[in-house]
Design an enzyme around this catalytic site. Structure first.
Site, short mmCIF file in Angstrom:
data_model
loop_
_atom_site.label_atom_id
_atom_site.label_comp_id
_atom_site.label_asym_id
_atom_site.label_seq_id
_atom_site.Cartn_x
_atom_site.Cartn_y
_atom_site.Cartn_z
N GLN A 194 12.32 -37.96 -10.04
CA GLN A 194 13.41 -37.08 -9.61
C GLN A 194 13.11 -36.45 -8.26
O GLN A 194 11.99 -36.02 -7.99
CB GLN A 194 13.69 -36.00 -10.67
CG GLN A 194 12.50 -35.15 -11.05
CD GLN A 194 12.85 -34.16 -12.15
OE1 GLN A 194 14.00 -33.80 -12.35
NE2 GLN A 194 11.84 -33.70 -12.87
N HIS B 263 17.25 -39.87 -9.07
CA HIS B 263 17.92 -38.72 -9.67
C HIS B 263 18.93 -38.15 -8.67
O HIS B 263 20.12 -38.18 -8.90
CB HIS B 263 16.94 -37.65 -10.15
CG HIS B 263 17.61 -36.52 -10.87
ND1 HIS B 263 18.06 -35.39 -10.23
CD2 HIS B 263 17.90 -36.33 -12.17
CE1 HIS B 263 18.61 -34.56 -11.10
NE2 HIS B 263 18.53 -35.10 -12.29
N ASP C 114 22.07 -38.62 -10.91
CA ASP C 114 22.70 -37.56 -11.70
C ASP C 114 23.73 -36.86 -10.82
O ASP C 114 23.38 -36.31 -9.77
CB ASP C 114 21.63 -36.57 -12.19
CG ASP C 114 22.14 -35.64 -13.27
OD1 ASP C 114 23.38 -35.55 -13.46
OD2 ASP C 114 21.32 -34.99 -13.94
N GLU D 85 24.42 -40.57 -14.29
CA GLU D 85 24.26 -39.55 -15.33
C GLU D 85 25.27 -38.43 -15.13
O GLU D 85 25.49 -37.97 -14.01
CB GLU D 85 22.83 -38.98 -15.28
CG GLU D 85 22.55 -37.96 -16.37
CD GLU D 85 21.07 -37.62 -16.50
OE1 GLU D 85 20.77 -36.55 -17.07
OE2 GLU D 85 20.22 -38.41 -16.03
N ASP E 119 24.58 -36.42 -20.61
CA ASP E 119 23.73 -35.25 -20.36
C ASP E 119 24.46 -33.99 -20.80
O ASP E 119 24.13 -33.38 -21.81
CB ASP E 119 23.34 -35.20 -18.88
CG ASP E 119 22.43 -34.02 -18.55
OD1 ASP E 119 22.06 -33.27 -19.47
OD2 ASP E 119 22.09 -33.84 -17.36
N GLN F 277 20.21 -38.84 -22.39
CA GLN F 277 19.00 -38.10 -22.05
C GLN F 277 18.62 -37.19 -23.22
O GLN F 277 19.43 -36.38 -23.67
CB GLN F 277 19.17 -37.23 -20.80
CG GLN F 277 17.86 -36.51 -20.46
CD GLN F 277 17.95 -35.35 -19.50
OE1 GLN F 277 17.01 -34.60 -19.34
NE2 GLN F 277 19.08 -35.18 -18.84
N LYS G 194 16.78 -34.11 -23.95
CA LYS G 194 16.26 -32.98 -23.16
C LYS G 194 15.25 -32.22 -24.00
O LYS G 194 15.59 -31.29 -24.74
CB LYS G 194 17.41 -32.10 -22.70
CG LYS G 194 18.31 -32.80 -21.69
CD LYS G 194 19.43 -31.94 -21.20
CE LYS G 194 20.63 -32.00 -22.11
NZ LYS G 194 21.84 -31.40 -21.55
N THR H 166 12.78 -31.21 -18.23
CA THR H 166 13.03 -30.31 -17.10
C THR H 166 11.87 -30.33 -16.13
O THR H 166 10.71 -30.56 -16.53
CB THR H 166 13.28 -28.87 -17.59
OG1 THR H 166 13.40 -27.99 -16.46
CG2 THR H 166 12.14 -28.37 -18.46
N CYS H 167 12.19 -30.08 -14.86
CA CYS H 167 11.14 -29.91 -13.84
C CYS H 167 10.28 -28.69 -14.16
O CYS H 167 9.16 -28.56 -13.67
CB CYS H 167 11.78 -29.76 -12.48
SG CYS H 167 13.09 -28.50 -12.41
#
Length: 413
Positions: A172, A194, A238, A273, A307, A329, A331, A360-361
């Site tokens: 991403q 991403h 995304d 996405e 998503d 996805q 999550k 998540t980042c």
């Protein structure tokens, strides 16, 4: 093997907590900072350092098993649990969970994970981040007891026929979608970039022209700089509902535009996405279902990824049952216990819908490593390179853990 103690430590994540409500209300940037007052309860600034809690289980032979409690970047938004601050939740773990684990024999994962995932304290389930981290630590404890990798534990208990092998890694870029795409090409990332196309006017284009230009640039960039002749990454972008916004959620108009993107991406496979966000779970499922059906009927080779409005194990099953997208996805922090992540991927596999380990980042190296073990053991379509938005660090963590697991499991064959 018996657990003899539980120890917590405060940690930082690979990104930040951002007050989504304040940002949507127009908060402006000053470098990395946002200017203005936070609007979501618990925030002291619109952007603040992400926090985690390491949960360490001390086993009777001296080994230490651990997992990390972490929550998503936009905590407290969209019906999620409140902002996850270590000082608020370490006492919960120490007072309400530690007494239930210390002294306990730990020989299998599934039943214990489900117990703690559904545990209620004062009539409420635990914060999703706590359930996430506690179940990670339990999985690691079982793996250390059995002296195998965590992937092998998941395989044995859930998916015994699976072959443990490499799966594609999805990188991403964040907003730095050009320089970071170059990093991905250098690394030979399987799936990229991403892209973070979350604004119609500035990023997608009012008629989608800016995204189309970017896809063409990315296609040419891969062709120009790939180091292996057979390198053929999947383009996974995304768009945060912006295609629906630009084309008034008109299914035919969106399909026509996706056909243009397919041509722009060739010879590379394209995934999109979150093409639209229509504001509710049922309506989103129906919109994704109908767009997928039209793409399939017209032979438009663009894969849709669900998503928005697909956040829990129940949501994943609902979208998968209705073929609301070609891929979903998963999550991971939003699902709570990692047992739910496992169940979600296996369910998608069963009904013939792709699933990828996302998240998540704003996670940690530890939660990323454990998610990687799960992805391998469940045969996910791909797994997200996390945490952070710098590409190199997240890719390194996932790639190296994947190779370690496969090498160690292969040695025992």
């Amino acid at each position: 093997m018996k657990i003899v103690d539980l120890v917590c430590s405060e940690g930082k994540t690979g990104f930040y907590f951002d007050d989504q409500k304040a940002i949507k209300m127009g908060a402006k940037h000053d470098g990395l900072f946002y200017i203005g007052e936070p609007k979501t309860e618990g925030f002291t600034a619109i952007r603040q350092a992400g926090e985690s809690i390491s949960v360490m289980l001390i086993l009777e032979d001296g080994q230490v098993a651990h997992g990390d409690c972490a929550a998503v970047q936009y905590s407290g938004a969209g019906g999620r649990d409140p902002l996850f601050l270590a000082k608020d939740f370490i006492p919960v773990i120490e007072n309400d969970i530690k007494p239930l684990l210390v002294g306990r024999e730990i020989e299998s994962f599934k039943s214990v994970a489900e117990e703690f995932d559904h545990l209620q304290v004062n009539g409420k389930r635990l914060h999703t981040a706590i359930r996430y981290g506690i179940t990670q630590a339990i999985l690691d404890a079982v793996a250390k007891t059995k002296k195998v990798t965590m992937a092998e534990v998941v395989k044995e208990e859930y998916n015994p026929e699976i072959e443990l092998k490499r799966i594609p890694i999805f990188t991403q870029s964040g907003d730095d979608r050009y320089l970071n795409a170059d990093k991905m090409i250098v690394k030979g990332a399987d799936v990229l970039p991403h892209g973070l196309f979350n604004n119609v006017e500035e990023k997608l284009g009012l008629k989608g022209e800016l995204l189309k230009e970017y896809v063409e640039w990315l296609r040419d960039r891969v062709k120009q700089y790939k180091t292996e002749e057979d390198y053929s990454p999947i383009f996974h972008i995304d768009v945060y509902g912006t295609i629906g916004e630009a084309f008034d959620n008109d299914t035919k108009a969106m399909a026509d535009y996706l056909a243009e993107l397919e041509e722009a991406a060739k010879p590379y496979q394209l995934r999109i996405e979150g093409p639209m966000d229509v504001g509710s779970r049922t309506a989103q499922m129906e919109a994704m279902r109908d767009l997928r059906a039209m793409l399939d009927e017209r032979g438009i080779n663009v894969e849709l990824v669900a998503d928005e409005w697909c956040n829990t194990l129940e949501d994943v099953k609902y979208f998968a049952d209705n073929k609301a997208g070609h891929m979903i996805q998963v999550k991971t922090p939003d699902l709570g216990g990692i047992n739910n992540t496992i169940e979600a991927i296996l369910y998608c596999n069963e009904v013939g819908v792709g699933a990828y380990i996302g998240g998540t980042c704003n996670e940690t190296n530890r939660s990323a490593e454990i998610c990687c073990n799960i992805a391998i053991a469940c045969g996910a379509k791909q797994t997200l390179a996390k945490p952070g938005m710098g590409v190199d660090e997240g890719y390194m963590i996932i790639n190296n853990e994947m190779n370690r697991v496969i090498a160690l499991a292969g040695r025992r064959k």
